[in-house]
Scaffold this motif. Structure first.
Motif, PDB file in Angstrom:
ATOM      1  N   SER A  15       5.653  -5.392  11.280  1.00 25.76           N
ATOM      2  CA  SER A  15       4.564  -5.662  10.346  1.00 25.76           C
ATOM      3  C   SER A  15       4.764  -6.975   9.597  1.00 25.76           C
ATOM      4  O   SER A  15       3.824  -7.512   9.017  1.00 25.76           O
ATOM      5  CB  SER A  15       4.433  -4.507   9.338  1.00 25.76           C
ATOM      6  N   ASN A 231       3.960   1.680   6.417  1.00 27.53           N
ATOM      7  CA  ASN A 231       3.956   2.837   5.523  1.00 27.53           C
ATOM      8  C   ASN A 231       5.214   3.662   5.749  1.00 27.53           C
ATOM      9  O   ASN A 231       5.169   4.868   5.968  1.00 27.53           O
ATOM     10  CB  ASN A 231       2.698   3.688   5.745  1.00 27.53           C
ATOM     11  N   SER A 255      -2.715  -2.100   1.685  1.00 33.92           N
ATOM     12  CA  SER A 255      -1.942  -1.366   2.687  1.00 33.92           C
ATOM     13  C   SER A 255      -2.907  -0.624   3.604  1.00 33.92           C
ATOM     14  O   SER A 255      -4.119  -0.611   3.380  1.00 33.92           O
ATOM     15  CB  SER A 255      -0.994  -0.373   2.007  1.00 33.92           C
ATOM     16  N   LYS A 256      -2.357  -0.017   4.649  1.00 37.21           N
ATOM     17  CA  LYS A 256      -3.195   0.725   5.597  1.00 37.21           C
ATOM     18  C   LYS A 256      -3.613   2.086   5.063  1.00 37.21           C
ATOM     19  O   LYS A 256      -4.494   2.731   5.627  1.00 37.21           O
ATOM     20  CB  LYS A 256      -2.437   0.909   6.914  1.00 37.21           C
ATOM     21  N   LYS A 257      -2.974   2.533   3.983  1.00 39.58           N
ATOM     22  CA  LYS A 257      -3.224   3.864   3.455  1.00 39.58           C
ATOM     23  C   LYS A 257      -4.286   3.811   2.360  1.00 39.58           C
ATOM     24  O   LYS A 257      -4.084   3.192   1.313  1.00 39.58           O
ATOM     25  CB  LYS A 257      -1.933   4.459   2.897  1.00 39.58           C
ATOM     26  N   PHE A 266      -7.034  -3.792   3.629  1.00 46.19           N
ATOM     27  CA  PHE A 266      -5.946  -4.198   4.509  1.00 46.19           C
ATOM     28  C   PHE A 266      -6.417  -5.469   5.180  1.00 46.19           C
ATOM     29  O   PHE A 266      -7.283  -5.448   6.049  1.00 46.19           O
ATOM     30  CB  PHE A 266      -5.613  -3.123   5.537  1.00 46.19           C
TER      31      PHE A 266
END
Length: 378
Positions: A15, A231, A255-257, A266
């Motif tokens: 990442s 994550n 973030s992806k969350k 994101f």
């Protein structure tokens, strides 16, 4: 050593590949220390080779792909052969091989020995305590056999890395101590380079205005930010974001969350500096254990280089030391310790001053000079 060639070896599925590998290679290339800079790009079976190479071929250095097999002893022979096959096309005398991570050190050593080319040196760049990460965070995620195989391989990788490297770089002083205690190497062959912040991470009033308008954030509103490209279980994304929201403070969650009531985005790497300029305080929160104690979080380097004061707990030794040295943040024991008085004090700090000082510790231009000093020792 007359350094004709640098071969940098890294997998491409991380990442932080753009922020760490590409940023560093651009700085090395610009420095003109080597006649040639080559990226050996490890590509896994589940990645699309064509897509990965298209992303990499825009840069001003040669890119050569190789197959990256699972990190198990079962694949050691085929991985060594693949590395040897790939190196045979480009390896010449007076070459430094810079490995990102210790996983490939043993295979690389065998491959270079088999090729019998003179004056090839290996610098291994260790990024964290992989063995402890498996013990603390991955045991419950794997079945017993997979866990045992991964732990066994990680233990072998770190214990043998000193024998397979001519020099080792670590991301923090704490990691340097950990590596010295876990492998066989002379202390004079160990150095430190923190995770870098790309040159695009600096404070700009213009960017701040532009990106706050995009977010529809008023100038008098306080905006905290939390950034993570992954994550991992040590990231604590949900607990961090919710804790800040419970304080009645807006938080930008890059973030992806997705988390309810936060500003969830994101974004591509090139846009992250603008969003950090738009924010007021960066948040880093890590568990207090060996994995995090020795870490150098990429987001921390990017926060401070963007002029953000930081609120963190005491999980990361590097952050504790930096905040103690500069007073550009606050270390707290719990989220309950965060109050309006603390926030007001952090907001009074000069963003440009924070950014300028951080460049001396974390900018690619500074850290590439540190790497070159290491190369000169080989």
């Amino acid at each position: 050593m007359t350094n004709k060639t640098l071969i940098y070896v890294s997998g491409t599925d991380s990442s932080v590949f753009s922020s760490q590998v590409i940023s560093l290679l651009k700085e090395i290339k610009n420095r003109n220390y080597f006649d040639k800079v080559i990226l050996l790009a490890g590509i896994k079976k589940n990645q699309n080779k064509k897509d990965e190479l298209e992303k990499l071929n825009i840069y001003d250095f040669e890119v050569i792909p190789f197959k990256l097999y699972p990190n198990y002893n079962l694949y050691s022979r085929i991985q060594t052969k693949e590395i040897q096959r790939t190196l045979s096309k480009v390896l010449t005398e007076n070459t430094i091989i810079h490995l990102r991570g210790e996983i490939l050190a043993g295979y690389m050593k065998k491959a270079t020995n088999n090729l019998k080319i003179k004056n090839v040196k290996i610098l291994t760049d260790i990024r964290g305590a992989s063995k402890e990460e498996i013990k603390l965070y991955l045991k419950g995620r794997y079945n017993r056999i997979k866990y045992w195989l991964k732990l066994r391989q990680a233990t072998k990788n770190i214990s043998k890395v000193g024998l397979n490297s001519d020099y080792i770089s670590c991301v923090s002083e704490s990691l340097k101590k950990y590596v010295f205690e876990n492998t066989t190497i002379d202390s004079g062959k160990l150095g430190v380079n923190h995770c870098i912040a790309d040159e695009s991470f600096n404070y700009s009033d213009t960017k701040r205005t532009e990106f706050r308008e995009k977010l529809n954030i008023k100038e008098d509103e306080v905006l905290c930010v939390f950034v993570t490209g992954g994550n991992g279980p040590y990231q604590n994304t949900e607990s961090i974001v919710n804790a800040i929201l419970n304080k009645g403070i807006k938080i930008l969650n890059l973030s992806k969350k997705e988390i309810p009531n936060a500003i969830n985005l994101f974004v591509k790497f090139d846009d992250v500096p603008g969003y950090l300029c738009a924010s007021d305080i960066g948040i880093v929160w890590r568990n207090d254990d060996i994995v995090n104690n020795v870490a150098s979080p990429v987001k921390f380097s990017e926060y401070v280089c963007s002029g953000l004061p930081v609120i963190a707990n005491n999980g990361v030794n590097l952050i504790n030391d930096y905040v103690s040295l500069t007073d550009h943040g606050k270390i707290v024991d719990s989220f309950e310790d965060i109050n309006q008085s603390m926030i007001k004090k952090l907001l009074s700090l000069d963003r440009s001053s924070i950014s300028n000082q951080a460049q001396f510790f974390f900018s690619g231009k500074v850290l590439v000079e540190n790497y070159i000093l290491m190369y000169k020792k080989l």
